[in-house]
Design a protein around this motif. Structure first.
Motif, PDB file in Angstrom:
ATOM      1  N   ALA A  87       0.822  -1.212   0.000  1.00 33.22           N
ATOM      2  CA  ALA A  87       0.000   0.000   0.000  1.00 33.22           C
ATOM      3  C   ALA A  87       0.856   1.262   0.000  1.00 33.22           C
ATOM      4  CB  ALA A  87      -0.936   0.004   1.210  1.00 33.22           C
ATOM      5  N   THR A  88       2.033   1.181   0.593  1.00 31.11           N
ATOM      6  CA  THR A  88       2.951   2.319   0.628  1.00 31.11           C
ATOM      7  C   THR A  88       3.979   2.186  -0.488  1.00 31.11           C
ATOM      8  OG1 THR A  88       2.736   2.354   3.045  1.00 31.11           O
ATOM      9  CG2 THR A  88       4.494   3.669   2.088  1.00 31.11           C
ATOM     10  N   GLN A  89       4.280   3.270  -1.141  1.00 29.69           N
ATOM     11  CA  GLN A  89       5.303   3.269  -2.194  1.00 29.69           C
ATOM     12  C   GLN A  89       6.665   3.059  -1.552  1.00 29.69           C
ATOM     13  OE1 GLN A  89       4.959   6.260  -5.397  1.00 29.69           O
ATOM     14  NE2 GLN A  89       7.087   6.801  -4.916  1.00 29.69           N
ATOM     15  N   PHE A  90       7.344   1.952  -1.895  1.00 32.08           N
ATOM     16  CA  PHE A  90       8.555   1.585  -1.170  1.00 32.08           C
ATOM     17  C   PHE A  90       9.667   2.620  -1.298  1.00 32.08           C
ATOM     18  CE2 PHE A  90      12.551  -0.520  -0.302  1.00 32.08           C
ATOM     19  CZ  PHE A  90      12.262  -1.161   0.889  1.00 32.08           C
ATOM     20  N   SER A  91       9.749   3.292  -2.446  1.00 26.70           N
ATOM     21  CA  SER A  91      10.816   4.281  -2.645  1.00 26.70           C
ATOM     22  C   SER A  91      10.742   5.426  -1.643  1.00 26.70           C
ATOM     23  CB  SER A  91      10.770   4.837  -4.072  1.00 26.70           C
ATOM     24  OG  SER A  91       9.523   5.445  -4.344  1.00 26.70           O
ATOM     25  N   GLY A 114       5.997   6.829   8.880  1.00 26.90           N
ATOM     26  CA  GLY A 114       5.250   7.153   7.675  1.00 26.90           C
ATOM     27  C   GLY A 114       3.867   7.654   8.037  1.00 26.90           C
ATOM     28  N   SER A 115       3.374   8.642   7.320  1.00 31.37           N
ATOM     29  CA  SER A 115       2.086   9.245   7.663  1.00 31.37           C
ATOM     30  C   SER A 115       1.203   9.421   6.436  1.00 31.37           C
ATOM     31  CB  SER A 115       2.317  10.613   8.324  1.00 31.37           C
ATOM     32  OG  SER A 115       1.079  11.254   8.575  1.00 31.37           O
ATOM     33  N   ARG A 116      -0.098   9.117   6.641  1.00 31.08           N
ATOM     34  CA  ARG A 116      -1.100   9.328   5.591  1.00 31.08           C
ATOM     35  C   ARG A 116      -2.022  10.484   5.942  1.00 31.08           C
ATOM     36  NH1 ARG A 116      -3.132   3.419   6.878  1.00 31.08           N
ATOM     37  NH2 ARG A 116      -2.888   4.484   8.868  1.00 31.08           N
ATOM     38  N   SER A 117      -1.658  11.260   6.946  1.00 34.04           N
ATOM     39  CA  SER A 117      -2.543  12.319   7.430  1.00 34.04           C
ATOM     40  C   SER A 117      -2.849  13.356   6.363  1.00 34.04           C
ATOM     41  CB  SER A 117      -1.934  13.007   8.659  1.00 34.04           C
ATOM     42  OG  SER A 117      -0.683  13.589   8.341  1.00 34.04           O
ATOM     43  N   HIS A 118      -1.901  13.576   5.440  1.00 29.56           N
ATOM     44  CA  HIS A 118      -2.107  14.565   4.379  1.00 29.56           C
ATOM     45  C   HIS A 118      -3.134  14.102   3.346  1.00 29.56           C
ATOM     46  CE1 HIS A 118       0.751  11.652   2.886  1.00 29.56           C
ATOM     47  NE2 HIS A 118       0.611  12.114   1.647  1.00 29.56           N
ATOM     48  N   LEU A 119      -3.484  12.800   3.386  1.00 27.75           N
ATOM     49  CA  LEU A 119      -4.448  12.262   2.437  1.00 27.75           C
ATOM     50  C   LEU A 119      -5.884  12.392   2.929  1.00 27.75           C
ATOM     51  CD1 LEU A 119      -2.537   8.988   1.473  1.00 27.75           C
ATOM     52  CD2 LEU A 119      -2.576  11.164   0.235  1.00 27.75           C
ATOM     53  N   VAL A 120      -6.041  12.766   4.197  1.00 26.18           N
ATOM     54  CA  VAL A 120      -7.381  12.926   4.761  1.00 26.18           C
ATOM     55  C   VAL A 120      -7.992  14.201   4.222  1.00 26.18           C
ATOM     56  CG1 VAL A 120      -8.722  13.214   6.861  1.00 26.18           C
ATOM     57  CG2 VAL A 120      -6.761  11.674   6.846  1.00 26.18           C
ATOM     58  N   SER A 121      -9.115  14.090   3.568  1.00 27.35           N
ATOM     59  CA  SER A 121      -9.795  15.248   2.990  1.00 27.35           C
ATOM     60  C   SER A 121     -11.277  15.177   3.299  1.00 27.35           C
ATOM     61  CB  SER A 121      -9.600  15.284   1.472  1.00 27.35           C
ATOM     62  OG  SER A 121     -10.211  14.158   0.876  1.00 27.35           O
ATOM     63  N   THR A 122     -11.944  16.294   3.100  1.00 25.95           N
ATOM     64  CA  THR A 122     -13.392  16.331   3.316  1.00 25.95           C
ATOM     65  C   THR A 122     -14.085  15.322   2.413  1.00 25.95           C
ATOM     66  OG1 THR A 122     -13.264  18.684   3.838  1.00 25.95           O
ATOM     67  CG2 THR A 122     -15.434  17.795   3.308  1.00 25.95           C
ATOM     68  N   GLU A 123     -13.592  15.200   1.170  1.00 24.10           N
ATOM     69  CA  GLU A 123     -14.201  14.274   0.222  1.00 24.10           C
ATOM     70  C   GLU A 123     -14.077  12.831   0.708  1.00 24.10           C
ATOM     71  OE1 GLU A 123     -13.765  12.872  -4.472  1.00 24.10           O
ATOM     72  OE2 GLU A 123     -12.470  14.440  -3.632  1.00 24.10           O
ATOM     73  N   GLU A 197       7.477  12.523  11.842  1.00 26.79           N
ATOM     74  CA  GLU A 197       6.392  12.008  11.004  1.00 26.79           C
ATOM     75  C   GLU A 197       6.633  12.475   9.568  1.00 26.79           C
ATOM     76  OE1 GLU A 197       1.541  11.461  11.422  1.00 26.79           O
ATOM     77  OE2 GLU A 197       2.586  12.969  12.606  1.00 26.79           O
ATOM     78  N   VAL A 198       6.604  11.539   8.630  1.00 25.12           N
ATOM     79  CA  VAL A 198       6.955  11.822   7.239  1.00 25.12           C
ATOM     80  C   VAL A 198       5.800  11.417   6.322  1.00 25.12           C
ATOM     81  CG1 VAL A 198       8.638  11.458   5.404  1.00 25.12           C
ATOM     82  CG2 VAL A 198       9.367  11.315   7.803  1.00 25.12           C
ATOM     83  N   GLN A 199       5.351  12.346   5.482  1.00 23.92           N
ATOM     84  CA  GLN A 199       4.270  12.038   4.548  1.00 23.92           C
ATOM     85  C   GLN A 199       4.751  11.052   3.485  1.00 23.92           C
ATOM     86  OE1 GLN A 199       2.878  15.778   3.007  1.00 23.92           O
ATOM     87  NE2 GLN A 199       1.942  16.397   4.924  1.00 23.92           N
ATOM     88  N   VAL A 200       3.921  10.024   3.231  1.00 27.05           N
ATOM     89  CA  VAL A 200       4.270   9.001   2.243  1.00 27.05           C
ATOM     90  C   VAL A 200       3.128   8.824   1.244  1.00 27.05           C
ATOM     91  CG1 VAL A 200       5.799   7.744   3.801  1.00 27.05           C
ATOM     92  CG2 VAL A 200       3.371   7.154   3.733  1.00 27.05           C
ATOM     93  N   ASN A 201       3.477   8.242   0.091  1.00 29.40           N
ATOM     94  CA  ASN A 201       2.476   7.907  -0.916  1.00 29.40           C
ATOM     95  C   ASN A 201       1.801   6.602  -0.526  1.00 29.40           C
ATOM     96  OD1 ASN A 201       2.936   9.969  -3.154  1.00 29.40           O
ATOM     97  ND2 ASN A 201       5.012   9.195  -2.844  1.00 29.40           N
ATOM     98  N   TRP A 202       0.496   6.612  -0.510  1.00 30.27           N
ATOM     99  CA  TRP A 202      -0.247   5.442  -0.024  1.00 30.27           C
ATOM    100  C   TRP A 202      -1.541   5.309  -0.805  1.00 30.27           C
ATOM    101  CZ3 TRP A 202      -5.040   4.566   2.216  1.00 30.27           C
ATOM    102  CH2 TRP A 202      -5.207   3.364   2.896  1.00 30.27           C
ATOM    103  N   HIS A 203      -1.957   4.074  -1.056  1.00 29.19           N
ATOM    104  CA  HIS A 203      -3.244   3.850  -1.704  1.00 29.19           C
ATOM    105  C   HIS A 203      -3.944   2.656  -1.070  1.00 29.19           C
ATOM    106  CE1 HIS A 203      -0.378   1.289  -3.894  1.00 29.19           C
ATOM    107  NE2 HIS A 203      -1.396   0.487  -4.154  1.00 29.19           N
ATOM    108  N   GLU A 204      -5.254   2.685  -1.108  1.00 32.35           N
ATOM    109  CA  GLU A 204      -6.083   1.643  -0.488  1.00 32.35           C
ATOM    110  C   GLU A 204      -5.904   0.321  -1.213  1.00 32.35           C
ATOM    111  OE1 GLU A 204      -8.446   0.284   2.459  1.00 32.35           O
ATOM    112  OE2 GLU A 204      -8.258   2.457   2.197  1.00 32.35           O
ATOM    113  N   ILE A 205      -5.728  -0.757  -0.429  1.00 36.74           N
ATOM    114  CA  ILE A 205      -5.624  -2.101  -0.992  1.00 36.74           C
ATOM    115  C   ILE A 205      -6.816  -2.922  -0.525  1.00 36.74           C
ATOM    116  CG2 ILE A 205      -4.270  -4.234  -1.038  1.00 36.74           C
ATOM    117  CD1 ILE A 205      -2.924  -1.999  -2.524  1.00 36.74           C
ATOM    118  N   ASP A 206      -7.510  -3.556  -1.457  1.00 37.28           N
ATOM    119  CA  ASP A 206      -8.655  -4.387  -1.098  1.00 37.28           C
ATOM    120  C   ASP A 206      -8.190  -5.628  -0.337  1.00 37.28           C
ATOM    121  OD1 ASP A 206     -10.395  -2.663  -2.369  1.00 37.28           O
ATOM    122  OD2 ASP A 206     -10.262  -3.721  -4.296  1.00 37.28           O
ATOM    123  N   GLY A 207      -9.110  -6.191   0.456  1.00 39.27           N
ATOM    124  CA  GLY A 207      -8.809  -7.439   1.157  1.00 39.27           C
ATOM    125  C   GLY A 207      -8.371  -7.245   2.591  1.00 39.27           C
ATOM    126  N   SER A 208      -8.693  -6.102   3.188  1.00 35.33           N
ATOM    127  CA  SER A 208      -8.326  -5.858   4.580  1.00 35.33           C
ATOM    128  C   SER A 208      -8.971  -6.893   5.493  1.00 35.33           C
ATOM    129  CB  SER A 208      -8.773  -4.453   5.010  1.00 35.33           C
ATOM    130  OG  SER A 208      -8.582  -4.286   6.397  1.00 35.33           O
TER     131      SER A 208
END
Length: 246
Positions: A87-91, A114-123, A197-208
């Motif tokens: 889910a996290t970009q390894f680079s 690693g932090s995904r806090s910057h990805l939290v949006s109203t949408e 805390e460092v912002q990272v690239n992250w995307h949702e992975i199905d199958g949680s």
């Protein structure tokens, strides 16, 4: 995820000035009933120049238990815990390394989270169900009240430790379920280990495998348990538990 990791690390090693970017990969199989060990073994056979070790746990211990066992086996100067779902970009490990080196204290302690806090949006909040938003806010409130302050995303599965920090924290871990990140960071803060805390690239992975209701309740119970045991002195951070340098 393994291919992405090896491709990145091999390219990095070949392009480094001293060609000494050594690394190891520890795959912890948490008593799974699928074909994980065979897939990992086949991958290791196909990449014999890469230091890959497989740690099969006989019984399922939970994510925290698996990560702890992996960290106790780690031999590197830096130790990265990363979820196997990719889910996290390894680079983004480069970002964590840069920030970690800037905060490490004179005793060699430091953690980059690693932090995904910057990805939290109203949408994003609107798209979630009412109960998911309610549980999420309740969990963050509990974490702030009983556990960790100053870290917005405690649960991201992408954390980099200096060896000294890993040696101090993981031999003192107790909780082996999802909430283990909290105890890990709580121990770090109690020992004044610098954390960034460092912002990272992250995307949702199905199958949680997280059950929204039951796991949320269990995490709340575990959070109370962690705080209570440390406050009452039943759990203490013992520096003599630190692993000897290899």
């Amino acid at each position: 995820m393994l291919k992405e990791t090896v491709d990145f690390m091999e390219t990095r090693r070949k392009t480094s000035k001293d060609h000494q970017q050594n690394y190891e990969i520890i795959i912890v199989d948490d008593g799974s009933r699928d074909n994980t060990i065979q897939v990992a073994s086949d991958f290791a056979t196909q990449h014999q120049s890469v230091d890959i070790r497989i740690l099969p746990l006989e019984k399922n211990r939970g994510k925290g238990g698996a990560v702890t066992q992996g960290m106790l086996c780690a031999r590197g100067e830096y130790c990265l815990m990363v979820d196997a779902d990719g889910a996290t970009q390894f680079s983004d490990i480069i970002k964590l390394e840069e920030q970690l080196k800037s905060i490490v204290n004179q005793d060699g302690y430091g953690i980059a989270v690693g932090s995904r806090s910057h990805l939290v949006s109203t949408e994003a909040v609107v798209k979630r169900s009412f109960i998911r938003n309610l549980l999420m806010r309740g969990f963050h409130t509990l974490v702030y009240t009983l556990g960790i302050r100053g870290i917005e995303d405690t649960q991201c599965g992408f954390k980099l430790f200096t060896r000294n920090a890993a040696q101090l924290i993981f031999p003192n871990m107790h909780v082996e379920r999802w909430i283990f990140d909290i105890e890990c960071l709580m121990i770090a803060q109690s020992q004044n280990i610098p954390i960034v805390e460092v912002q990272v690239n992250w995307h949702e992975i199905d199958g949680s495998k997280v059950n929204l209701i039951t796991d949320s309740v269990q995490m709340a119970k575990d959070l109370f348990l962690i705080r209570l045991n440390f406050v009452l002195g039943f759990w203490k951070v013992k520096k003599e538990k630190m692993l000897k340098s290899l």
